[in-house]
Each structure stands twice: as C-alpha cells, then as structure tokens.
Write a protein that holds these residues in place. Structure first.
Motif, mmCIF file in Angstrom:
data_model
loop_
_atom_site.group_PDB
_atom_site.id
_atom_site.type_symbol
_atom_site.label_atom_id
_atom_site.label_comp_id
_atom_site.label_asym_id
_atom_site.label_seq_id
_atom_site.Cartn_x
_atom_site.Cartn_y
_atom_site.Cartn_z
ATOM 1 N N SER A 42 -0.029 25.893 13.705
ATOM 2 C CA SER A 42 -0.071 24.603 14.396
ATOM 3 C C SER A 42 -0.868 24.660 15.689
ATOM 4 C CB SER A 42 1.361 24.144 14.703
ATOM 5 O OG SER A 42 1.977 25.038 15.602
ATOM 6 N N GLY A 43 -1.324 25.875 16.068
ATOM 7 C CA GLY A 43 -2.142 25.976 17.259
ATOM 8 C C GLY A 43 -1.373 26.274 18.521
ATOM 9 N N ALA A 44 -0.153 26.817 18.423
ATOM 10 C CA ALA A 44 0.588 27.202 19.616
ATOM 11 C C ALA A 44 -0.189 28.276 20.373
ATOM 12 C CB ALA A 44 1.972 27.721 19.230
ATOM 13 N N PRO A 45 -0.067 28.310 21.690
ATOM 14 C CA PRO A 45 -0.918 29.200 22.484
ATOM 15 C C PRO A 45 -0.623 30.668 22.226
ATOM 16 C CG PRO A 45 0.772 28.177 23.849
ATOM 17 C CD PRO A 45 0.829 27.498 22.527
ATOM 18 N N SER A 46 -1.685 31.485 22.206
ATOM 19 C CA SER A 46 -1.519 32.919 22.058
ATOM 20 C C SER A 46 -1.416 33.610 23.400
ATOM 21 C CB SER A 46 -2.697 33.513 21.273
ATOM 22 O OG SER A 46 -3.909 33.262 21.951
ATOM 23 N N THR A 47 -2.013 33.049 24.417
ATOM 24 C CA THR A 47 -1.833 33.513 25.787
ATOM 25 C C THR A 47 -1.725 32.295 26.681
ATOM 26 O OG1 THR A 47 -4.223 33.618 26.186
ATOM 27 C CG2 THR A 47 -3.154 35.631 25.416
ATOM 28 N N SER A 48 -1.227 32.513 27.881
ATOM 29 C CA SER A 48 -1.052 31.389 28.788
ATOM 30 C C SER A 48 -2.190 31.330 29.789
ATOM 31 C CB SER A 48 0.278 31.517 29.533
ATOM 32 O OG SER A 48 0.389 30.507 30.499
ATOM 33 N N ALA A 49 -2.714 30.141 30.000
ATOM 34 C CA ALA A 49 -3.706 29.941 31.045
ATOM 35 C C ALA A 49 -3.081 30.019 32.429
ATOM 36 C CB ALA A 49 -4.392 28.590 30.853
ATOM 37 N N ALA A 50 -1.748 29.980 32.458
ATOM 38 C CA ALA A 50 -1.048 29.872 33.740
ATOM 39 C C ALA A 50 -0.724 31.240 34.332
ATOM 40 C CB ALA A 50 0.228 29.052 33.553
ATOM 41 N N ARG A 51 -1.699 32.109 34.435
ATOM 42 C CA ARG A 51 -1.510 33.404 35.091
ATOM 43 C C ARG A 51 -1.860 33.241 36.563
ATOM 44 N NH1 ARG A 51 -3.860 38.022 30.990
ATOM 45 N NH2 ARG A 51 -3.327 36.980 29.037
ATOM 46 N N VAL A 52 -1.073 32.463 37.253
ATOM 47 C CA VAL A 52 -1.464 32.059 38.602
ATOM 48 C C VAL A 52 -0.837 32.913 39.691
ATOM 49 C CG1 VAL A 52 -1.974 29.690 37.942
ATOM 50 C CG2 VAL A 52 0.336 30.292 38.639
ATOM 51 N N CYS A 53 0.219 33.684 39.396
ATOM 52 C CA CYS A 53 0.883 34.451 40.446
ATOM 53 C C CYS A 53 0.033 35.627 40.927
ATOM 54 C CB CYS A 53 2.239 34.949 39.966
ATOM 55 S SG CYS A 53 3.471 33.634 39.742
ATOM 56 N N ALA A 54 -0.612 36.322 39.996
ATOM 57 C CA ALA A 54 -1.385 37.502 40.373
ATOM 58 C C ALA A 54 -2.638 37.147 41.152
ATOM 59 C CB ALA A 54 -1.746 38.302 39.123
ATOM 60 N N LYS A 55 -3.250 36.019 40.797
ATOM 61 C CA LYS A 55 -4.494 35.617 41.454
ATOM 62 C C LYS A 55 -4.440 34.128 41.794
ATOM 63 C CE LYS A 55 -7.427 39.121 39.288
ATOM 64 N NZ LYS A 55 -8.641 39.371 38.456
ATOM 65 N N PRO A 56 -3.666 33.772 42.839
ATOM 66 C CA PRO A 56 -3.592 32.352 43.199
ATOM 67 C C PRO A 56 -4.935 31.830 43.690
ATOM 68 C CG PRO A 56 -2.554 33.709 44.881
ATOM 69 C CD PRO A 56 -2.874 34.622 43.740
ATOM 70 N N ALA A 57 -5.178 30.562 43.449
ATOM 71 C CA ALA A 57 -6.409 29.935 43.914
ATOM 72 C C ALA A 57 -6.447 29.915 45.436
ATOM 73 C CB ALA A 57 -6.523 28.520 43.360
ATOM 74 N N ALA A 58 -7.617 30.099 45.990
ATOM 75 C CA ALA A 58 -7.774 30.145 47.441
ATOM 76 C C ALA A 58 -8.003 28.745 48.001
ATOM 77 C CB ALA A 58 -8.946 31.046 47.817
ATOM 78 N N GLY A 59 -7.395 28.486 49.138
ATOM 79 C CA GLY A 59 -7.574 27.219 49.810
ATOM 80 C C GLY A 59 -8.834 27.206 50.664
ATOM 81 N N PRO A 60 -9.076 26.113 51.366
ATOM 82 C CA PRO A 60 -10.302 25.988 52.178
ATOM 83 C C PRO A 60 -10.307 26.980 53.333
ATOM 84 C CG PRO A 60 -8.804 24.154 52.592
ATOM 85 C CD PRO A 60 -8.234 24.902 51.432
ATOM 86 N N ALA A 61 -11.423 27.681 53.500
ATOM 87 C CA ALA A 61 -11.546 28.682 54.565
ATOM 88 C C ALA A 61 -11.745 28.047 55.934
ATOM 89 C CB ALA A 61 -12.704 29.623 54.255
ATOM 90 N N ASN A 62 -12.131 26.792 55.952
ATOM 91 C CA ASN A 62 -12.321 26.064 57.210
ATOM 92 C C ASN A 62 -11.544 24.756 57.155
ATOM 93 O OD1 ASN A 62 -14.432 27.823 58.522
ATOM 94 N ND2 ASN A 62 -15.505 27.292 56.625
ATOM 95 N N ALA A 63 -11.193 24.260 58.314
ATOM 96 C CA ALA A 63 -10.429 23.018 58.378
ATOM 97 C C ALA A 63 -11.258 21.852 57.867
ATOM 98 C CB ALA A 63 -9.984 22.746 59.811
ATOM 99 N N PRO A 64 -10.726 21.043 56.958
ATOM 100 C CA PRO A 64 -11.447 19.841 56.518
ATOM 101 C C PRO A 64 -11.644 18.874 57.693
ATOM 102 C CG PRO A 64 -9.622 20.359 55.032
ATOM 103 C CD PRO A 64 -9.459 21.230 56.239
ATOM 104 N N ALA A 65 -12.633 18.037 57.582
ATOM 105 C CA ALA A 65 -12.913 17.055 58.626
ATOM 106 C C ALA A 65 -11.684 16.202 58.907
ATOM 107 C CB ALA A 65 -14.083 16.174 58.208
ATOM 108 N N GLY A 66 -11.315 16.087 60.145
ATOM 109 C CA GLY A 66 -10.190 15.249 60.547
ATOM 110 C C GLY A 66 -8.842 15.910 60.449
ATOM 111 N N ALA A 67 -8.769 17.153 59.935
ATOM 112 C CA ALA A 67 -7.481 17.825 59.759
ATOM 113 C C ALA A 67 -6.963 18.373 61.085
ATOM 114 C CB ALA A 67 -7.611 18.945 58.743
#
Length: 310
Positions: A42-67
């Motif tokens: 039926s197409g159930a996932p073989s691996t999860s795309a949600a491997r987010v703990c080991a390599k979390p996405a990085a936020g902005p390195a500089n303050a956004p305008a107006g922040a």
C-alpha cells in the motif's frame, strides 16, 4: 495542508483500536533506533523523513529586519522584552543559553501574533528551576528554530503553550529533557518538523480544559524516548504516558512522523476524539502499543509502518 473533514470513514466506539507490532520485541535500549520499516504494497513508508533530532534545521544567523534581539547574557531578557513590546513582534534569540529569572513561575507570556526565532545554537533553558517556558492565552504565536529544555512542569502540564492557546505554530523546534509534557496543544495548532524527545511524561499533551480542541496538525516530527519519568510505574494504571496523548480532539491530521522508543504508547487518542487522519507515520520500538484509538470516532488509519512495539 490543513484539516480535511472526513465523515464516518471508520468508527471505533466504545472499543479501543490498539495496533501492535507483529514482529520482534521491544528495544530496551535508550538509544533510538534508525527507522527500518519495510514498505507494504500500500506504500507505507520504509524510512521516516522526520529524522530531525540529530540534525535540526538552523535558524537565521542574523536578526530579521525589524526583529527585537534577545541577549543570552541578560537573565530574563526574553521575558522582559516580550512584556515591553507590542503584539505581532518578532524576537530573534542570539546564539547561546537564554534563561529566565530563578522563580518557578517565571515564564514568557507572548502577545497575539508574536514570533520567536532562534539563531543557530539558541537554547532556552529552565535550569530545572522554571516550570513553564511559554504560557498565557495569546493567539497565533510562532516558535521556530529554538531549543527548549530543562523545564519542570508538573504532571499533565506542559512547558510550551502551557495554557493551550489557539493558533500556535511550532516548526523546526527542539523540545527536550523537560518534566511533564514538552508541549501542550490548542485549536488550529501546527507542529511541524520538530524534535520532541526525552520529556518526562509526553512529547505533547493535546488537551484543552473546558473547550474542544479542533484542527490540529502534527506533521513531520520526530517524537522519541518520552516518559523518562516512568509515570505508569509511579502511578500504576494512570494511562498518562507516551509520545503524544490526544484527549477530546475534534479533527487532527497526524502524518509523516517518526514515533519511536517512547516508554509507553507511541500515539494515544484517549476518549472523545473525532475525525483523525493518521497516515505515513513510522511507529517503532515503543515500549507499549504503537497506536491506541480509544473510545473515539471516525478515523482513517492508513499507510503506516508499525514495527517492534510492545
């Protein structure tokens, strides 16, 4: 990407649906397993795309305008600047460990529309002293790219969105090593691409006192190793543990998550839940059932990989 209304796709009341893995035994290691499902026809996932703990996405390195820039060297800077700023303010947290005043009830109280963005390495730490990180009733608050850890919420209470306010968006966040629930949920809340791990009771407690909780989206998260305080042993039969607990939620999309190595049930919809879509998740190596849909109604459960639970 939001909730799609579904009617009478599947009904389970008053009995519970408990999906248990058909093969192997529960892993007793605290080291999370790699997702290892075998895809079904039926197409159930073989691996999860949600491997987010080991390599979390990085936020902005500089303050956004107006922040508004928040300084980790100033104790309580985030709470103070939130209090003194108008609604709809964006706060950018510099790299480093941010702390609150050393009072158990010290916390950030956002205003409507506030946004909190963490720079790479920005951490909000409760130092095992503060009970709550973000509270209050403000609507449409956004938290992105921020690690929240070390808070000590009591049983059944949560660290982030403590009052279950409506319309919050939690994305690319790491909420870890807190007591109680790492995160509470409000109506129309979206939790995406976040790491909810190692919390004392739940990764998330989706419950709102006094009102039905509607329109919840839980997508692409890694929900791992929660219930470190072993509440079922401390209160036998409490039914108060797991990766995520849903109570009286009317409409939820739970998809594309990797739910693993929780010390209890992986996903537990317990009483008066309605209109759930649970799909494309990898549910594995949880100490209890992978999924319980209990005394609840109208669910679509499809294309999930379920391995080595219980």
């Amino acid at each position: 990407m939001g909730i799609k209304r579904r009617h009478w796709a599947w009904t389970a009341a008053p009995l519970a649906l408990a999906l248990l893995a058909a093969t192997g035994c529960t892993s007793t290691s605290d080291t999370p397993a790699e997702p290892s499902g075998t895809p079904s026809a039926s197409g159930a996932p073989s691996t999860s795309a949600a491997r987010v703990c080991a390599k979390p996405a990085a936020g902005p390195a500089n303050a956004p305008a107006g922040a508004v820039t928040v300084d980790p060297a100033v104790v309580g800077d985030l709470a103070a600047k939130t209090k003194s700023s108008p609604p709809n303010t964006t706060f950018w947290l510099r790299p480093g460990k941010h702390t609150l005043e050393p009072d158990r009830y010290a916390q950030i109280i956002p205003k409507d529309g506030d946004s909190y963005l963490g720079a790479p390495g920005a951490v909000l730490d409760g130092r095992k002293t503060n009970q709550y990180a973000f509270g209050g009733a403000a609507r449409n608050v956004t938290i992105r790219y921020l690690t929240v850890q070390g808070f000590v919420a009591p049983q059944d209470e949560g660290v982030v969105n403590h009052e279950s306010a409506d319309g919050w968006v939690i994305e690319h966040a790491t909420i870890q090593n807190n007591s109680g629930a790492g995160l509470m949920a409000g109506t129309r809340q979206q939790v995406r691409a976040s790491c909810l791990r190692g919390n004392g009771q739940y990764g998330m407690n989706a419950y709102k006192a006094g009102a039905p909780l509607t329109g919840l989206v839980v997508e692409g998260n890694e929900i791992a190793a929660n219930n470190t305080d072993d509440w079922e042993r401390r209160k036998p039969g409490c039914g108060c543990t797991g990766g995520v607990k849903f109570w009286a939620v009317n409409g939820a999309d739970v998809r594309g998550n990797w739910v693993h190595d929780n010390h209890g049930t992986g996903l537990w919809a317990d009483t008066d839940n309605n209109d759930f879509l649970i799909e494309n998740n990898v549910l594995e190596a949880n100490d209890g059932a992978a999924l319980i849909y209990e005394t609840s109604y109208n669910a679509v459960v499809r294309n999930n990989t379920v391995l080595r639970n219980n």
